[in-house]
Design an enzyme around this catalytic site. Structure first.
Site, PDB file in Angstrom:
ATOM      1  N   GLU A 166       0.857  -1.123   0.111  1.00 33.27           N
ATOM      2  CA  GLU A 166      -0.209  -0.032   0.002  1.00 33.27           C
ATOM      3  C   GLU A 166       0.773   1.147  -0.072  1.00 33.27           C
ATOM      4  O   GLU A 166       1.869   1.162   0.695  1.00 33.27           O
ATOM      5  CB  GLU A 166      -0.838  -0.131   1.232  1.00 33.27           C
ATOM      6  CG  GLU A 166      -1.953  -1.158   1.336  1.00 33.27           C
ATOM      7  CD  GLU A 166      -2.985  -1.098   2.319  1.00 33.27           C
ATOM      8  OE1 GLU A 166      -3.987  -1.776   2.253  1.00 33.27           O
ATOM      9  OE2 GLU A 166      -2.540  -0.516   3.452  1.00 33.27           O
TER      10      GLU A 166
ATOM     11  N   TYR B 158       7.711   1.876  -7.545  1.00 34.48           N
ATOM     12  CA  TYR B 158       6.860   0.666  -7.561  1.00 34.48           C
ATOM     13  C   TYR B 158       6.370   0.349  -9.113  1.00 34.48           C
ATOM     14  O   TYR B 158       6.479  -0.737  -9.331  1.00 34.48           O
ATOM     15  CB  TYR B 158       5.944   0.700  -6.785  1.00 34.48           C
ATOM     16  CG  TYR B 158       6.314   0.826  -5.335  1.00 34.48           C
ATOM     17  CD1 TYR B 158       7.169   0.148  -4.592  1.00 34.48           C
ATOM     18  CD2 TYR B 158       5.392   1.665  -4.156  1.00 34.48           C
ATOM     19  CE1 TYR B 158       7.573   0.358  -3.391  1.00 34.48           C
ATOM     20  CE2 TYR B 158       5.785   1.815  -2.997  1.00 34.48           C
ATOM     21  CZ  TYR B 158       6.820   1.147  -2.541  1.00 34.48           C
ATOM     22  OH  TYR B 158       7.356   1.313  -1.322  1.00 34.48           O
TER      23      TYR B 158
END
Length: 167
Positions: free
Chosen positions: A120, A132
């Site tokens: 998250e 990411y």
């Protein structure tokens, strides 16, 4: 696992090593510098000693007294993993440490034959999102108003990367 060095032209070389119990105060210090709701030494210690949790720390090569540059902490249950937190100290950012920590985490999960890694991230954290995405994570969900920010609240994006277990 033996630490592996990496070098960046803009910085002192760092080495990525597995976390130890003694690292909890360093993790709490870095976390407090980079997150609005930091975790305590005790919380980090409880995670580090959990047999489902693993992580890595970036240390300046050849200077064991220097403060660590960053860390990654993850949990693996059966074949699914979750990145619990990743933080790079402000003075060590933009040196490739986040990428090296994620690479070490992904290598560990590959060796453990994990099938996927979840995380998250605050939708306003552009640097983390870029990292990411470069590392193959895809958005799979969104939690509105999850994080407290200076301006109120922001959403958490849930991201996933499927891992190749065939190698």
């Amino acid at each position: 696992m033996i630490g592996f060095p990496f070098e960046n032209r803009r910085s002192q070389p760092f080495v990525i090593q597995p976390l130890s119990r003694d690292d909890a105060p360093y993790l709490a210090r870095i976390h407090a510098q980079t997150f609005r709701q930091p975790w305590s030494d005790d919380e980090f210690h409880a995670l580090i000693v959990n047999d489902k949790v693993f992580g890595f720390i970036a240390r300046e090569e050849g200077n064991p007294k220097a403060p660590p540059g960053g860390f990654a902490l993850a949990r693996l249950v059966l074949d699914e993993a979750e990145l619990l937190t990743l933080a790079v100290a402000p003075q060590s950012q933009c040196r490739g440490i986040g990428h090296a920590l994620m690479d070490a985490t992904l290598r560990h999960l590959h060796n453990a034959r994990a099938s996927m890694l979840f995380l998250e991230v605050d939708e306003q954290n552009a640097a983390a999102l870029a990292l990411y995405r470069r590392m193959g994570f895809k958005k799979v969900g969104k939690r509105p108003d999850y994080y407290r920010t200076a301006d109120g609240r922001s959403a958490a994006l849930t991201m996933r990367r499927d891992l190749d277990k065939s190698r």
